[in-house]
Scaffold this active site. Sequence first.
Site, PDB file in Angstrom:
ATOM      1  N   GLY A 182       1.110  -1.190   0.150  1.00 48.84           N
ATOM      2  CA  GLY A 182      -0.253  -0.475   0.425  1.00 48.84           C
ATOM      3  C   GLY A 182       0.742   0.690   0.141  1.00 48.84           C
ATOM      4  O   GLY A 182       2.564   1.173  -0.779  1.00 48.84           O
ATOM      5  N   GLY A 188       2.502   3.275   2.265  1.00 49.92           N
ATOM      6  CA  GLY A 188       3.817   3.100   2.552  1.00 49.92           C
ATOM      7  C   GLY A 188       4.984   2.241   2.433  1.00 49.92           C
ATOM      8  O   GLY A 188       5.927   2.604   1.714  1.00 49.92           O
ATOM      9  N   ASP A 211      -8.234  -2.185   2.329  1.00 50.75           N
ATOM     10  CA  ASP A 211      -9.162  -0.982   2.156  1.00 50.75           C
ATOM     11  C   ASP A 211      -9.209   0.025   0.622  1.00 50.75           C
ATOM     12  O   ASP A 211     -10.137   0.741   0.973  1.00 50.75           O
ATOM     13  CB  ASP A 211      -8.089   0.300   2.519  1.00 50.75           C
ATOM     14  CG  ASP A 211      -7.225  -0.528   4.438  1.00 50.75           C
ATOM     15  OD1 ASP A 211      -8.424  -1.215   5.069  1.00 50.75           O
ATOM     16  OD2 ASP A 211      -6.617   0.317   4.611  1.00 50.75           O
ATOM     17  N   GLY A 262     -27.766  -3.953   3.771  1.00 47.82           N
ATOM     18  CA  GLY A 262     -29.126  -2.991   4.484  1.00 47.82           C
ATOM     19  C   GLY A 262     -28.772  -2.492   5.217  1.00 47.82           C
ATOM     20  O   GLY A 262     -29.464  -2.407   5.757  1.00 47.82           O
ATOM     21  N   LYS A 285     -39.662  -0.008  14.829  1.00 46.83           N
ATOM     22  CA  LYS A 285     -38.870  -0.866  13.350  1.00 46.83           C
ATOM     23  C   LYS A 285     -37.666  -1.020  14.584  1.00 46.83           C
ATOM     24  O   LYS A 285     -36.648  -0.797  15.310  1.00 46.83           O
ATOM     25  CB  LYS A 285     -38.114  -0.195  12.527  1.00 46.83           C
ATOM     26  CG  LYS A 285     -37.506  -0.643  11.445  1.00 46.83           C
ATOM     27  CD  LYS A 285     -36.935   0.025  11.025  1.00 46.83           C
ATOM     28  CE  LYS A 285     -35.781  -0.704   9.619  1.00 46.83           C
ATOM     29  NZ  LYS A 285     -34.558  -1.497   9.895  1.00 46.83           N
ATOM     30  N   ARG A 291      -8.727  -9.846   6.903  1.00 48.56           N
ATOM     31  CA  ARG A 291      -8.098  -9.958   5.978  1.00 48.56           C
ATOM     32  C   ARG A 291      -7.732 -11.357   5.354  1.00 48.56           C
ATOM     33  O   ARG A 291      -6.523 -11.710   4.914  1.00 48.56           O
ATOM     34  CB  ARG A 291      -6.351  -9.875   6.778  1.00 48.56           C
ATOM     35  CG  ARG A 291      -7.055  -7.962   7.355  1.00 48.56           C
ATOM     36  CD  ARG A 291      -4.915  -7.799   7.671  1.00 48.56           C
ATOM     37  NE  ARG A 291      -4.604  -5.970   8.128  1.00 48.56           N
ATOM     38  CZ  ARG A 291      -3.902  -5.885   7.402  1.00 48.56           C
ATOM     39  NH1 ARG A 291      -4.526  -5.326   5.841  1.00 48.56           N
ATOM     40  NH2 ARG A 291      -3.671  -4.160   7.668  1.00 48.56           N
TER      41      ARG A 291
END
Length: 327
Positions: free
Chosen positions: A106, A108, A132, A190, A218, A260
């Site tokens: 990523g 770094g 990510d 949802g 709800k 992960r």
Amino acid sequence: MSKKVTKIGVLTSGGDSPGMNAAIRAVVRTGLYNGLEVYGIIRGYNGMIEDDIFKMDSRSVANIIQRGGTILKTARSKEFFDHEGRKKAYANLVKRGINGLVVIGGNGSFTGALKLSQEFDLPCVGLPGTIDKDLYGTDFTIGFDTAVNTAIEAIDKIRDTADAHDRLFIVEVMGRHAGYIALHAGIATGAENILIPEEDTSVEEMLAGLSEKEKRKKLVNLVIVAEGHSSGGANQIAEIVKQQLPNLDTRVTILGHIQRGGSPTCIDRLIASRMGYHAVESLMEGRHNVMVGIQDNTMKYTPLEIAIREKQRVGDEWLKIVKILAS
């Protein structure tokens, strides 16, 4: 004239992501197909400094495409932050004749690759390996699809028990600086509220929505929060909800590092393979110091310095969809 690349190194750095092994496999086999020597570097820049480097062949990457994690291991290297650490790392590449580098990671990881390239004139290519999906210049990052599907599977199961008990569940997903996992998983399951770092949705707004839904009887609600949201993680938000809306039966689930791991999805295997192939092609063609990405199903080559500097932003359309569908 660009220097001809004859020997390449490949490493994985930073956080692991499903599909990294598919990318490694593609780099190795594309390199070998084109007559290059390929070297694996264990534990990222740490391994480069410690000379933990080995020559790879086709069998080195057999039976790994379906595996999560990374066979090359990964780490974050403090020593590599200093010039002397990078000098030591580069010396270990030189003694093997390695004159090209593929870095899977990523922001770094790309910063380290760019510094190595600038200081020692080493051609580098980056592959976006992060769950990510926060790197500029690509619609996909290796591992994002698997991570989102893992989160969706877990949240679907949580909704079952929420429905059985008329409960509010606040589910925390990964995303310290980027809310894409929360956004995609929240829409796909949802969720009534989605809290992400990019959108300054306050807890007060969320409470107002929950209060209105409580009046409508709800009682089953899902709130998905990225760990990096400004209001804090799921536990902090749950404490506020319990104080302000004590009649709601509120529970917290933090999915954590489960996101992960696991076998990569078809999409992650395909994009990792495609990106790995193009990384080697880029080095051979003299296209260096770029991140290989995919935009609109076309290969995109973004200079590393831009990929590092610019930020991937959540589109306004997605934010509008969240508000409409959760109402």
